[in-house]
Motif scaffolding. Structure first.
Motif, mmCIF file in Angstrom:
data_model
loop_
_atom_site.group_PDB
_atom_site.id
_atom_site.type_symbol
_atom_site.label_atom_id
_atom_site.label_comp_id
_atom_site.label_asym_id
_atom_site.label_seq_id
_atom_site.Cartn_x
_atom_site.Cartn_y
_atom_site.Cartn_z
ATOM 1 N N ILE A 168 0.852 -1.204 0.000
ATOM 2 C CA ILE A 168 0.000 0.000 0.000
ATOM 3 C C ILE A 168 0.884 1.248 0.000
ATOM 4 O O ILE A 168 0.685 2.180 -0.798
ATOM 5 C CB ILE A 168 -0.942 0.012 1.235
ATOM 6 N N LEU A 169 1.892 1.251 0.876
ATOM 7 C CA LEU A 169 2.783 2.419 0.963
ATOM 8 C C LEU A 169 3.540 2.620 -0.353
ATOM 9 O O LEU A 169 3.708 3.748 -0.823
ATOM 10 C CB LEU A 169 3.757 2.262 2.136
ATOM 11 N N GLU A 170 3.977 1.508 -0.948
ATOM 12 C CA GLU A 170 4.691 1.591 -2.227
ATOM 13 C C GLU A 170 3.787 2.144 -3.326
ATOM 14 O O GLU A 170 4.206 2.951 -4.158
ATOM 15 C CB GLU A 170 5.201 0.201 -2.647
ATOM 16 N N PHE A 171 2.525 1.668 -3.325
ATOM 17 C CA PHE A 171 1.565 2.168 -4.313
ATOM 18 C C PHE A 171 1.446 3.685 -4.189
ATOM 19 O O PHE A 171 1.515 4.423 -5.188
ATOM 20 C CB PHE A 171 0.190 1.498 -4.112
ATOM 21 N N CYS A 172 1.273 4.155 -2.942
ATOM 22 C CA CYS A 172 1.102 5.602 -2.727
ATOM 23 C C CYS A 172 2.338 6.357 -3.215
ATOM 24 O O CYS A 172 2.238 7.416 -3.841
ATOM 25 C CB CYS A 172 0.843 5.895 -1.242
ATOM 26 N N LYS A 173 3.507 5.784 -2.908
ATOM 27 C CA LYS A 173 4.757 6.436 -3.298
ATOM 28 C C LYS A 173 4.873 6.504 -4.823
ATOM 29 O O LYS A 173 5.169 7.561 -5.400
ATOM 30 C CB LYS A 173 5.928 5.630 -2.721
ATOM 31 N N SER A 174 4.580 5.365 -5.462
ATOM 32 C CA SER A 174 4.768 5.314 -6.915
ATOM 33 C C SER A 174 3.796 6.262 -7.627
ATOM 34 O O SER A 174 4.092 6.773 -8.699
ATOM 35 C CB SER A 174 4.603 3.886 -7.431
ATOM 36 N N LYS A 175 2.627 6.486 -7.043
ATOM 37 C CA LYS A 175 1.637 7.371 -7.681
ATOM 38 C C LYS A 175 1.775 8.818 -7.196
ATOM 39 O O LYS A 175 0.973 9.683 -7.573
ATOM 40 C CB LYS A 175 0.214 6.892 -7.373
ATOM 41 N N GLY A 176 2.713 9.038 -6.297
ATOM 42 C CA GLY A 176 2.909 10.401 -5.787
ATOM 43 C C GLY A 176 1.778 10.870 -4.876
ATOM 44 O O GLY A 176 1.528 12.078 -4.748
ATOM 45 N N LEU A 177 1.055 9.936 -4.227
ATOM 46 C CA LEU A 177 -0.024 10.335 -3.313
ATOM 47 C C LEU A 177 0.621 10.757 -1.993
ATOM 48 O O LEU A 177 1.353 9.979 -1.380
ATOM 49 C CB LEU A 177 -1.003 9.179 -3.050
ATOM 50 N N LYS A 178 0.321 11.966 -1.551
ATOM 51 C CA LYS A 178 1.037 12.503 -0.379
ATOM 52 C C LYS A 178 0.350 12.081 0.917
ATOM 53 O O LYS A 178 -0.206 12.915 1.643
ATOM 54 C CB LYS A 178 1.132 14.021 -0.491
ATOM 55 N N VAL A 179 0.398 10.772 1.196
ATOM 56 C CA VAL A 179 -0.225 10.260 2.417
ATOM 57 C C VAL A 179 0.730 10.438 3.599
ATOM 58 O O VAL A 179 1.945 10.563 3.420
ATOM 59 C CB VAL A 179 -0.597 8.762 2.282
ATOM 60 N N LYS A 180 0.151 10.474 4.803
ATOM 61 C CA LYS A 180 0.953 10.508 6.029
ATOM 62 C C LYS A 180 0.523 9.335 6.900
ATOM 63 O O LYS A 180 -0.658 8.986 6.930
ATOM 64 C CB LYS A 180 0.694 11.804 6.812
ATOM 65 N N GLN A 181 1.460 8.756 7.616
ATOM 66 C CA GLN A 181 1.069 7.688 8.549
ATOM 67 C C GLN A 181 0.538 8.304 9.837
ATOM 68 O O GLN A 181 1.090 9.280 10.348
ATOM 69 C CB GLN A 181 2.267 6.805 8.892
ATOM 70 N N TYR A 182 -0.550 7.713 10.371
ATOM 71 C CA TYR A 182 -1.001 8.024 11.721
ATOM 72 C C TYR A 182 -0.539 6.863 12.594
ATOM 73 O O TYR A 182 -0.470 5.733 12.128
ATOM 74 C CB TYR A 182 -2.543 8.159 11.740
ATOM 75 N N LEU A 183 -0.200 7.085 13.865
ATOM 76 C CA LEU A 183 0.406 6.062 14.723
ATOM 77 C C LEU A 183 1.598 5.479 13.964
ATOM 78 O O LEU A 183 1.671 4.262 13.735
ATOM 79 C CB LEU A 183 -0.583 4.934 15.057
ATOM 80 N N PRO A 184 2.537 6.333 13.526
ATOM 81 C CA PRO A 184 3.522 5.918 12.525
ATOM 82 C C PRO A 184 4.411 4.760 12.946
ATOM 83 O O PRO A 184 4.818 4.645 14.097
ATOM 84 C CB PRO A 184 4.354 7.194 12.312
ATOM 85 N N ASN A 185 4.662 3.913 11.951
ATOM 86 C CA ASN A 185 5.596 2.798 12.101
ATOM 87 C C ASN A 185 6.719 3.079 11.117
ATOM 88 O O ASN A 185 6.682 2.651 9.973
ATOM 89 C CB ASN A 185 4.876 1.489 11.771
ATOM 90 N N ILE A 186 7.701 3.868 11.561
ATOM 91 C CA ILE A 186 8.756 4.359 10.674
ATOM 92 C C ILE A 186 10.089 4.043 11.324
ATOM 93 O O ILE A 186 10.230 4.164 12.547
ATOM 94 C CB ILE A 186 8.606 5.895 10.479
ATOM 95 N N LYS A 187 11.078 3.636 10.506
ATOM 96 C CA LYS A 187 12.317 3.182 11.133
ATOM 97 C C LYS A 187 13.523 4.072 10.855
ATOM 98 O O LYS A 187 14.385 4.218 11.702
ATOM 99 C CB LYS A 187 12.610 1.749 10.706
#
Ligand SMILES: Cc1cc2nc3c(=O)[nH]c(=O)nc-3n(C[C@H](O)[C@H](O)[C@H](O)COP(=O)(O)OP(=O)(O)OC[C@H]3O[C@@H](n4cnc5c(N)ncnc54)[C@H](O)[C@@H]3O)c2cc1C
Length: 495
Positions: free
Chosen positions: A439-458
């Motif tokens: 899902i995150l890759e899809f958003c990235k590849s399409k340039g959708l500027k989504v933000k994570q809530y309760l982020p799981n970021i490393k």
């Protein structure tokens, strides 16, 4: 992986010097017994298990101050993480090799002392460790209530305010962080500070949505309003995404209802509200699901009380008539306000082995939801074949969020949340993580500027991208209030 007795013993003995220095000031509040270490290394997600050196059980704010001061003053500062209800899903309330603070112990044996309702000021002074369900009970007992909630209320006040606290009231009142007027906070330097929009504002705005990075909230002053006594509560089914979101946006623009959420239906079970009593509807829903893989529903609530009981049915009918759900597919109930807010009750995960919860929560700008629906909601979710998952999708008004706070949302006036709430057998979360990454890759590849809530970021780079223009202020506040990077290392921002 659960901590084995051997690994626990090993860690305790290796770390004896550090733990005794942490405990030296008040050894009785830090415990390293197996039950404590298990508590400190467990959360709702059941994916990450970072073992702390000990768990602190403070009975006063002063205990929290002294603990953090001990770390801050030490040549080798140890990590400290507040643990509210431990309902994070990625170890965010853990402190591997450090000390987890069991916030619940602040309220132990104190009865109602730490939830004080002020009817004149219309606010509640609430201990950071208190659960929202207890705030609900105390406030409604005297006819008032907070205005902004979470769907599930067995979460701590400090825990949700460290994220945002969102539910179907946020379109009108903003998230829970928008409805706080004052906080008591113990910073990462061990300073006890009271803060508000005008008093120590840098700390106030930092801590709200601040992922536990700048201080431990020990008290929050929360805005109250007169409580309704009852609600009209409808679920409305849609087959068409554009109609579904158009109606949601209509509802969040006119304030004629009090709560608006939406859900994605990927299997017949999730449509039982409409199909259980009608074979023809069951067949219609099955055919639609077969054809398009996905349906949608709006959950809509309007509050009422004795003064409006005579007119509520008519008002609610008028409201529903404006909406274009599938004809006949409305299910309406009537409930008390408390039943509605506490709808799910406390969740019992059963007996071990407990499930894992590899959740993904996103905020999506309105301008990209059609593409997001085609690629993710209709494109990917049905393929999961996940009958235990819950998928929530509803909009917010950005003008109800305060950009000075640390919480991050997309840069558009209306944005949506997707909560993909997966449940897997214990340790069976990897395939779901792959799905979330797709899902995150899809958003990235399409340039959708989504933000994570309760982020799981490393990685630091991803955190910088996540905070965007706020990164500079986050770094600045960290240097001001937690310069030794002591607090909430489980978020993996500075550690
Ligand atoms: C079943 C379920 C339903 C949920 N529903 C919603 C929902 O509807 N809306 C929503 O917005 N969220 C929801 N959440 C997410 C929830 O808001 C967050 O996981 C929140 O952090 C949980 O609170 P907690 O008390 O368990 O926090 P914890 O997991 O204990 O802590 C979360 C983070 O906050 C820090 N922290 C905890 N207490 C304090 C404090 N007093 N001061 C400073 N930092 C602190 C911790 O160190 C950690 O980094 C849900 C979670 C679950 C499991």
């Amino acid at each position: 992986m659960q901590p084995s007795t051997l690994s626990i013993l090993l860690i305790i003995s290796i770390s004896f010097t550090i733990i005794t220095s942490a405990a030296a000031y008040k050894p009785e509040i830090i415990k390293s017994d197996a039950a404590s270490l298990s508590l400190g290394s467990t959360d709702y997600g059941n994916i990450v298990h970072d073992i702390p050196l000990g768990v602190a059980y403070p009975s006063t704010e002063k205990d929290v101050v002294e603990l953090i001061r001990a770390s801050h003053a030490s040549g080798e500062p140890f990590a400290v993480a507040a643990r509210g209800r431990g309902h994070s899903v990625r170890g965010q309330a853990m402190a591997g090799g450090g000390v987890v603070v069991d916030m619940t112990s602040l309220g132990k044996g104190k009865g109602k002392e730490r939830i004080r309702i002020d009817l004149e000021g219309m606010y509640a002074d609430v201990g950071g460790e208190q659960l929202w369900v207890d705030v609900l009970k105390e406030a409604t007992a005297v006819g008032v209530a907070p205005v902004s909630w979470t769907d599930y209320v067995y979460l701590s006040v400090g825990g949700t305010l460290s994220n945002a606290g969102i539910s179907g009231q946020a379109f009108m009142h903003g998230p829970q962080i928008s409805n706080v007027v004052e906080l008591d906070v113990v910073t990462g330097k061990g300073e006890f500070m009271t803060c508000s929009r005008t008093r120590n504002p840098e700390l106030f705005f930092g801590v709200l949505g601040g992922l536990g990075q700048f201080g431990i909230i020990t008290r929050a002053r929360i805005v109250l309003d007169k409580a309704p006594t009852r609600v009209k509560w409808a679920k409305l089914l849609y087959s068409d995404f554009t109609t579904f979101t158009r109606d949601q946006e209509h509802l969040i623009s006119n304030n004629a209802s009090n709560y608006v959420e939406g859900f994605i239906v990927t299997n017949e079970n999730a449509a039982s509200d409409w199909t259980s009593s009608s074979p023809s509807r069951k067949a219609e829903v099955a055919a639609l699901l077969k054809k398009q893989g996905v349906l949608y529903y709006i959950e809509l609530v309007k509050y009422y009380d004795n003064n409006t009981a005579a007119t509520i049915d008519q008002e609610f009918d008028t409201l529903l008539k404006e909406l274009k759900y599938m004809s006949g597919y409305n299910a309406t109930t009537d409930a008390s306000f408390v039943e509605f807010i506490d709808e799910s009750g406390d969740i019992d995960n059963g007996t071990p082995p407990l499930p894992s919860h590899p959740w993904l929560n996103l905020f999506i700008p309105k301008s990209t939801i059609v593409e997001f629906n085609a690629g993710v909601l209709a494109g990917m979710l049905p393929k999961l074949n996940d009958t235990s998952g819950i998928f929530i999708f509803y909009p917010f008004n950005r003008n109800k969020w305060d950009d000075r706070m640390t919480a991050v949302v997309p840069d558009e006036e209306v944005f949506y949340t997707l909560a993909a709430l997966h449940t897997t057998p214990q340790d069976g979360y990897k395939s779901m993580d792959e799905f979330n990454n797709e899902i995150l890759e899809f958003c990235k590849s399409k340039g959708l500027k989504v933000k994570q809530y309760l982020p799981n970021i490393k990685s630091k780079k991803e955190w910088m991208d996540h905070f965007g223009t706020k990164w500079e202020i986050v770094e600045k506040r960290k240097a001001m209030f937690d310069p030794k990077n002591i607090l909430s290392p489980g978020q993996r921002i500075f550690n």
